[in-house]
Design a protein around this motif. Structure first.
Motif, PDB file in Angstrom:
ATOM      1  N   LEU A  66      -2.764   9.290   1.849  1.00 51.57           N
ATOM      2  CA  LEU A  66      -4.180   9.272   1.502  1.00 51.57           C
ATOM      3  C   LEU A  66      -4.432   9.653   0.046  1.00 51.57           C
ATOM      4  CD1 LEU A  66      -5.942  10.667   4.695  1.00 51.57           C
ATOM      5  CD2 LEU A  66      -5.450   8.314   4.049  1.00 51.57           C
ATOM      6  N   ASP A  67      -3.407  10.172  -0.632  1.00 47.44           N
ATOM      7  CA  ASP A  67      -3.576  10.415  -2.065  1.00 47.44           C
ATOM      8  C   ASP A  67      -3.653   9.095  -2.831  1.00 47.44           C
ATOM      9  OD1 ASP A  67      -0.928   9.615  -1.801  1.00 47.44           O
ATOM     10  OD2 ASP A  67      -0.199  10.973  -3.354  1.00 47.44           O
ATOM     11  N   GLY A  68      -3.363   7.980  -2.133  1.00 52.75           N
ATOM     12  CA  GLY A  68      -3.419   6.673  -2.771  1.00 52.75           C
ATOM     13  C   GLY A  68      -4.771   5.995  -2.685  1.00 52.75           C
ATOM     14  N   LEU A  69      -5.784   6.648  -2.104  1.00 52.44           N
ATOM     15  CA  LEU A  69      -7.118   6.066  -2.092  1.00 52.44           C
ATOM     16  C   LEU A  69      -7.562   5.787  -3.516  1.00 52.44           C
ATOM     17  CD1 LEU A  69      -8.934   8.275   0.577  1.00 52.44           C
ATOM     18  CD2 LEU A  69      -8.442   5.836   0.767  1.00 52.44           C
ATOM     19  N   ALA A  70      -8.075   4.575  -3.742  1.00 53.01           N
ATOM     20  CA  ALA A  70      -8.401   4.172  -5.115  1.00 53.01           C
ATOM     21  C   ALA A  70      -9.755   3.489  -5.158  1.00 53.01           C
ATOM     22  CB  ALA A  70      -7.304   3.238  -5.647  1.00 53.01           C
ATOM     23  N   GLY A  71     -10.120   2.996  -6.330  1.00 52.21           N
ATOM     24  CA  GLY A  71     -11.378   2.295  -6.510  1.00 52.21           C
ATOM     25  C   GLY A  71     -12.555   3.227  -6.329  1.00 52.21           C
ATOM     26  N   ASP A  72     -13.577   2.741  -5.645  1.00 49.47           N
ATOM     27  CA  ASP A  72     -14.776   3.547  -5.433  1.00 49.47           C
ATOM     28  C   ASP A  72     -14.502   4.806  -4.620  1.00 49.47           C
ATOM     29  OD1 ASP A  72     -16.251   1.696  -6.820  1.00 49.47           O
ATOM     30  OD2 ASP A  72     -16.976   0.644  -5.029  1.00 49.47           O
ATOM     31  N   LEU A 119      -4.437  17.558  -3.065  1.00 50.40           N
ATOM     32  CA  LEU A 119      -4.724  18.589  -4.073  1.00 50.40           C
ATOM     33  C   LEU A 119      -4.864  18.020  -5.475  1.00 50.40           C
ATOM     34  CD1 LEU A 119      -2.631  21.702  -2.980  1.00 50.40           C
ATOM     35  CD2 LEU A 119      -5.105  21.424  -3.005  1.00 50.40           C
ATOM     36  N   ARG A 120      -4.041  17.042  -5.823  1.00 56.92           N
ATOM     37  CA  ARG A 120      -4.145  16.467  -7.172  1.00 56.92           C
ATOM     38  C   ARG A 120      -5.541  15.910  -7.409  1.00 56.92           C
ATOM     39  NH1 ARG A 120      -3.958  11.448  -8.902  1.00 56.92           N
ATOM     40  NH2 ARG A 120      -3.228  10.690  -6.870  1.00 56.92           N
ATOM     41  N   LYS A 121      -6.064  15.182  -6.446  1.00 52.27           N
ATOM     42  CA  LYS A 121      -7.410  14.619  -6.588  1.00 52.27           C
ATOM     43  C   LYS A 121      -8.459  15.724  -6.695  1.00 52.27           C
ATOM     44  CE  LYS A 121      -6.725  10.225  -4.125  1.00 52.27           C
ATOM     45  NZ  LYS A 121      -7.206   9.363  -5.216  1.00 52.27           N
ATOM     46  N   LEU A 122      -8.315  16.759  -5.890  1.00 46.60           N
ATOM     47  CA  LEU A 122      -9.293  17.840  -5.901  1.00 46.60           C
ATOM     48  C   LEU A 122      -9.250  18.623  -7.205  1.00 46.60           C
ATOM     49  CD1 LEU A 122      -8.713  18.916  -2.219  1.00 46.60           C
ATOM     50  CD2 LEU A 122     -10.909  18.145  -3.134  1.00 46.60           C
ATOM     51  N   ILE A 123      -8.071  18.811  -7.748  1.00 45.68           N
ATOM     52  CA  ILE A 123      -7.944  19.507  -9.032  1.00 45.68           C
ATOM     53  C   ILE A 123      -8.575  18.692 -10.149  1.00 45.68           C
ATOM     54  CG2 ILE A 123      -6.274  20.295 -10.768  1.00 45.68           C
ATOM     55  CD1 ILE A 123      -4.449  21.090  -8.392  1.00 45.68           C
TER      56      ILE A 123
END
Length: 248
Positions: A66-72, A119-123
Motif C-alpha cells: 500500500l506504500d505504492g498508492l499513487a496519483g490522486d 510511515l514514509r508517506k506520513l512523514i
C-alpha cells in the motif's frame, strides 16, 4: 490541498462512521475491509471521495504494497488503524487456537505491517496515526487474555512509535474506548443477536459516530499538540471490583 486518510475496517462500526465523517468534511478516504460488497456500497454513497480496498489485515504482503498508492491517492495525512477482532470471552484453555491466531494476526501483525509500510508517506506530509486500542488494554476481565493483550500491545506500540517519530512532525495517538454499540459483539459471539442486544440494553453505550467525532477531533487539533492516549467510556460504564475465590 485536500487531505487523505486511510481507515482500516471501514465496512462497519467505527471505521464506517469515520469514513463518512471525514469524506463529508472534505477529505479523501481510502477504506479497507474484507467485505467487498460493503466497500462498494460505501463508494456509491460517498462517490469520488472514497477509494475501496478489499483486503484482509492478515495479508501482510498486500498491506506492505500500500506504500505504492499513487496519483490522486499517493499522499497520506492520516492512518486510522481501526480494524480489529476479538475471540469469544472464554477462558484461554477453552478457546480455539485458530481463532486466537486470527485475532493476534489482525490486531497486532497486520497493524504493525501496515503502519511500517505507510510511515514514509506520513512523514512526507507530517501526518498522524490514530490507533484504536481499548479499555481492555488497562482493565482485565475473564476471557480477555488475548484480546486485552493485543490491545495493550496497540497502546504501548503507539507510545513507543512516538519515540521513533520524534522530530518528524508525525503525531501518534491511542484511543481506548469502553462499550460502544457496533457489530463487535455480534461478531465475537458468532452472530448471537440476542446476546449483543442484551449487553447494551438500557445502558446508553457510545456509538460509532461518537468515536468518529473523537477521531476527527484528534486529527484536526493544531499540529503542535499530540494526544498520547485517550480513554473514554459511556457514563453508565464504570469499574468492577476484584474477584475473590474462597476455599470450599
Amino acid at each position: 490541498m485536500t487531505k487523505t486518510a486511510l481507515i482500516t475496517g471501514a465496512t462497519a462500526g467505527i471505521g464506517a462512521a469515520a469514513a463518512r465523517l471525514f469524506a463529508g468534511r472534505g477529505w479523501k478516504v481510502v477504506g479497507t475491509g474484507r467485505r467487498g460488497d460493503r466497500l462498494r456500497a460505501m463508494q456509491e454513497e460517498l462517490g469520488a471521495a472514497f477509494l475501496p480496498l478489499e483486503l484482509d489485515m492478515r495479508d501482510v504482503n498486500t498491506l506492505r504494497q500500500l506504500d505504492g498508492l499513487a496519483g490522486d491517492w499517493g499522499g497520506l495525512d492520516l492512518l486510522v488503524n481501526n480494524a480489529g477482532l476479538a475471540p469469544p470471552a472464554d477462558p484461554l484453555h477453552e478457546q480455539d487456537w485458530d481463532r486466537l491466531d486470527q485475532v493476534i494476526e489482525t490486531n497486532i501483525t497486520g497493524l504493525v505491517a501496515l503502519t511500517q509500510a505507510l510511515l514514509r508517506k506520513l512523514i512526507e506530509r507530517q501526518g498522524g496515526i490514530i490507533n484504536l486500542s481499548s479499555v481492555a488494554a488497562t482493565y482485565p476481565y475473564r476471557g480477555g487474555a488475548v484480546y486485552g493483550g493485543t490491545k495493550a500491545f496497540v497502546r504501548q506500540f503507539s507510545l513507543d512509535l512516538r519515540c521513533d517519530l520524534a522530530g518528524t512532525g508525525v503525531r501518534v495517538s491511542s484511543i481506548e474506548p469502553g462499550m460502544a454499540e457496533t457489530e463487535f459483539t455480534l461478531v465475537r459471539t458468532g452472530g448471537d443477536q440476542a446476546a449483543s442486544e442484551a449487553l447494551y440494553s438500557g445502558m446508553d453505550p457510545m456509538t460509532p459516530e461518537d468515536l468518529a467525532e473523537t477521531i476527527w477531533w484528534i486529527a484536526t487539533l493544531p499540529s503542535h499538540l499530540n494526544i498520547n492516549t485517550l480513554e473514554l467510556m459511556p457514563t453508565r460504564q464504570s469499574f468492577a471490583g476484584f474477584s475473590v475465590t474462597r476455599k470450599g
